[in-house]
Write an enzyme that holds these catalytic residues in place. Structure first.
Site, PDB file in Angstrom:
ATOM      1  N   SER A 158       0.828  -1.203   0.000  1.00  0.00           N
ATOM      2  CA  SER A 158       0.000   0.000   0.000  1.00  0.00           C
ATOM      3  C   SER A 158       0.864   1.256   0.000  1.00  0.00           C
ATOM      4  O   SER A 158       1.636   1.478  -0.936  1.00  0.00           O
ATOM      5  CB  SER A 158      -0.962  -0.046   1.189  1.00  0.00           C
ATOM      6  OG  SER A 158      -1.993   0.899   1.046  1.00  0.00           O
ATOM      7  N   ASP A 254      -9.869  -5.055  -4.658  1.00  0.00           N
ATOM      8  CA  ASP A 254      -9.200  -3.847  -4.147  1.00  0.00           C
ATOM      9  C   ASP A 254      -9.520  -2.655  -5.039  1.00  0.00           C
ATOM     10  O   ASP A 254      -9.368  -2.730  -6.266  1.00  0.00           O
ATOM     11  CB  ASP A 254      -7.695  -4.108  -4.101  1.00  0.00           C
ATOM     12  CG  ASP A 254      -6.906  -2.985  -3.442  1.00  0.00           C
ATOM     13  OD1 ASP A 254      -7.527  -1.995  -2.981  1.00  0.00           O
ATOM     14  OD2 ASP A 254      -5.668  -3.098  -3.394  1.00  0.00           O
ATOM     15  N   HIS A 286      -7.903  -5.364  -0.386  1.00  0.00           N
ATOM     16  CA  HIS A 286      -6.639  -4.674  -0.120  1.00  0.00           C
ATOM     17  C   HIS A 286      -5.898  -5.255   1.090  1.00  0.00           C
ATOM     18  O   HIS A 286      -6.493  -5.463   2.141  1.00  0.00           O
ATOM     19  CB  HIS A 286      -6.930  -3.187   0.100  1.00  0.00           C
ATOM     20  CG  HIS A 286      -5.728  -2.314   0.120  1.00  0.00           C
ATOM     21  ND1 HIS A 286      -4.884  -2.180  -0.967  1.00  0.00           N
ATOM     22  CD2 HIS A 286      -5.208  -1.521   1.091  1.00  0.00           C
ATOM     23  CE1 HIS A 286      -3.916  -1.337  -0.671  1.00  0.00           C
ATOM     24  NE2 HIS A 286      -4.086  -0.933   0.573  1.00  0.00           N
TER      25      HIS A 286
END
Length: 314
Positions: A158, A254, A286
């Protein structure tokens, strides 16, 4: 009786709230666990200070079974959390890195960069760059004794994948002596004003992520700031990424999936001379591997990352 409950002035859900008196309350990512020997994986860890002036720290990992004189690949890892939450000592991250170290047989250094909004961007990038230099300076015994700097990798999930991207550019432009072998980008946090992929139909999540970035980096460029959009005006060409190999992982559900796939396609079609691969996990969202470390899909992703680091064909 007068209520003592604080009034909210801003919500950045699901990460934090800001009260009317200016105090900030994080709603997630605040848990910590100690380093040490993990009996499940046989991985040993300890916390180190990289820069006493800024309290920049990291958690370093190695297999407990490592032998004197044995040299292993080094992974400098950056956690996610939208630049707002989490740390290297968050239990979920500690578990995840233990599993990666055991599977790949590596040395890992998980960086505690400072968080926004207390430390506005680009602080996280500067801390991460200082961590890279600090690891390579040779002041840590585990690094000196066991690190093979011919196999030096950046990795992150991320926001941490975003950091890895920017550090790879900075590394190529600098005179640092250790070259980056490859980059592992897990569900990279890139964004943009113009919606792509599922952002087109998922307006609610698009607006939510827009709000996260406005809070972290309140610039006039918004979601097309080069820090978050690697293809916006002012962003460097991808051929400037240092490294011989890149792996990008995305998850089917995601909201950031389209950005990761776009990065892969742009890198493939650029003048960057290296090998890039992409892995997509079906049915997952995610950073699922952080929340479900023992599911089959998480095990498979860690296996693929280990193969990538050790340059073995999947």
């Amino acid at each position: 009786m007068e209520s003592t409950k604080k009034q909210l002035s801003l919500e950045v859900l699901p990460w934090l709230v800001v009260h009317s008196d200016g105090t900030l309350e994080r709603l997630a990512g605040t848990e910590v666990c100690p380093p040490g020997l993990d009996p499940e994986t046989g991985v040993l860890s300890k916390d180190i200070i990289i820069d006493p002036k800024t309290d920049l720290s990291a958690r370093i990992y190695r297999p407990d079974s490592i032998q004197p004189g044995q040299k292993l690949p080094v992974v400098l890892y950056f956690h996610g959390g939208a630049f707002l939450i989490a740390s290297a000592s968050l239990p979920n991250y500690h578990t995840s890195i233990n599993k990666l170290v055991a599977q790949a047989n590596i040395i890992a250094v998980s960086v505690n960069y400072r968080l926004a909004p207390e430390h506005p961007l680009p602080t996280a990038y500067e801390d991460s760059w200082n961590a890279l230099q600090g690891v390579q300076a040779g002041n840590e015994p585990w690094i000196n004794d066991y690190a093979d700097f011919n196999q030096f990798f950046l990795a992150g999930d991320s926001a941490g994948a975003n950091i890895s991207h920017h550090l790879a550019f900075r590394a190529k432009q600098s005179d640092h002596t250790v070259k980056i072998k490859g980059i592992g980008m897990i569900h990279p946090y890139f964004w943009g004003t113009q919606p792509v992929g599922s952002e087109v139909t998922d307006e609610a999540r698009k607006q939510m992520v827009d709000g996260w970035w406005r809070f972290v980096c309140p610039s006039d460029k918004g979601s097309d700031d080069p820090w978050i959009n690697p293809f916006a005006d002012g962003s460097p060409n991808l051929e400037g990424v240092e490294g011989e190999r890149v792996i990008i992982t995305v998850a089917e559900r995601d909201i950031l999936r389209g950005r990761g796939k776009m990065y892969y396609e742009k890198l493939v079609n650029s003048n960057w001379r290296g090998n890039v691969e992409i892995m997509e996990t079906k049915g997952k969202d995610h950073v699922f591997h952080i929340f479900e470390p023992n599911c089959d899909e998480s095990k498979e992703m860690v296996r693929r990352l280990a193969l990538f680091i050790n340059q073995v064909e999947a």
